[in-house]
Design an enzyme around this catalytic site. Structure first.
Site, PDB file in Angstrom:
ATOM      1  N   ARG A   6      26.955  33.210  49.028  1.00 27.66           N
ATOM      2  CA  ARG A   6      28.342  33.167  49.476  1.00 27.66           C
ATOM      3  C   ARG A   6      29.298  33.492  48.355  1.00 27.66           C
ATOM      4  NH1 ARG A   6      30.696  30.060  53.477  1.00 27.66           N
ATOM      5  NH2 ARG A   6      32.432  31.272  52.693  1.00 27.66           N
ATOM      6  N   ARG A  62      31.070  50.579  48.813  1.00 25.59           N
ATOM      7  CA  ARG A  62      30.722  51.994  48.677  1.00 25.59           C
ATOM      8  C   ARG A  62      31.052  52.525  47.289  1.00 25.59           C
ATOM      9  NH1 ARG A  62      27.598  50.375  52.015  1.00 25.59           N
ATOM     10  NH2 ARG A  62      28.242  50.221  54.161  1.00 25.59           N
ATOM     11  N   CYS A  74      32.298  44.044  58.792  1.00 27.08           N
ATOM     12  CA  CYS A  74      33.544  43.307  58.561  1.00 27.08           C
ATOM     13  C   CYS A  74      33.969  42.610  59.847  1.00 27.08           C
ATOM     14  CB  CYS A  74      34.648  44.257  58.122  1.00 27.08           C
ATOM     15  SG  CYS A  74      34.348  45.045  56.536  1.00 27.08           S
ATOM     16  N   GLU A  77      38.156  36.141  60.360  1.00 27.17           N
ATOM     17  CA  GLU A  77      37.946  34.686  60.411  1.00 27.17           C
ATOM     18  C   GLU A  77      38.734  34.100  61.588  1.00 27.17           C
ATOM     19  OE1 GLU A  77      36.363  32.267  58.462  1.00 27.17           O
ATOM     20  OE2 GLU A  77      35.361  33.856  57.352  1.00 27.17           O
ATOM     21  N   ARG A  89      36.005  36.626  52.481  1.00 26.53           N
ATOM     22  CA  ARG A  89      34.751  35.894  52.309  1.00 26.53           C
ATOM     23  C   ARG A  89      33.584  36.861  52.462  1.00 26.53           C
ATOM     24  NH1 ARG A  89      38.229  32.490  55.087  1.00 26.53           N
ATOM     25  NH2 ARG A  89      38.328  30.337  54.382  1.00 26.53           N
ATOM     26  N   TYR A 107      33.287  31.669  43.894  1.00 33.06           N
ATOM     27  CA  TYR A 107      34.602  31.441  44.483  1.00 33.06           C
ATOM     28  C   TYR A 107      35.647  31.738  43.408  1.00 33.06           C
ATOM     29  CZ  TYR A 107      32.016  29.445  48.252  1.00 33.06           C
ATOM     30  OH  TYR A 107      31.147  29.297  49.295  1.00 33.06           O
ATOM     31  N   ARG A 115      35.539  25.217  48.270  1.00 34.39           N
ATOM     32  CA  ARG A 115      34.353  24.415  47.934  1.00 34.39           C
ATOM     33  C   ARG A 115      34.675  23.469  46.785  1.00 34.39           C
ATOM     34  NH1 ARG A 115      29.193  25.622  49.836  1.00 34.39           N
ATOM     35  NH2 ARG A 115      28.885  23.573  48.925  1.00 34.39           N
TER      36      ARG A 115
END
Length: 126
Positions: A6, A62, A74, A77, A89, A107, A115
């Site tokens: 992540r 790319r 893609c 959220e 994210r 992050y 987090r």
């Protein structure tokens, strides 16, 4: 075994160059910290908050040599009230022998607030 790696980063504005640059920065850091080769990646999901719509952030992948054929998708959220705005994210699905607790999740910028349990760890960078 496939593990999820992540990462998240924020941007200041809904600008194509800023989104692509931030996404590339995040992905490169995820690659570096987890020693990920493109051939070991099954797929990558990239999501953005609803306030980011000027470009598909996958464009950043790319620009990274060797990553042309990695499948990427893609998505947006869900707009949860009070969620972190202007956030990108990334979830990489990586074939690896690394133990779950040794995966380095990245992050950056304001995304470190996603987090708080990782604050002070090597896998949350501001």
């Amino acid at each position: 075994m496939i593990r999820g790696v992540r990462g998240a980063i924020t941007v200041n504005q809904n600008d194509e160059n800023e989104i692509v640059h931030a996404t590339e920065l995040l992905i490169r850091e995820m690659i570096k910290e987890n020693e990920i080769a493109p051939d070991s990646v099954a797929s990558v999901f990239i999501s953005v908050t609803e306030d980011l719509s000027s470009v598909f952030p996958a464009k950043a992948m790319r620009a990274i040599e060797g990553w042309t054929f990695v499948p990427v998708m893609c998505m947006r959220e869900i707009p949860v009230p009070s969620s972190l705005p202007k956030c990108i994210r990334v979830m990489m699905h990586v074939n690896t022998n690394i133990e779950q607790e040794k995966v380095c999740h990245i992050y950056l910028r304001n995304a470190v607030t996603l987090r708080p349990d990782l604050q002070g760890e090597t896998n949350a960078r501001s």
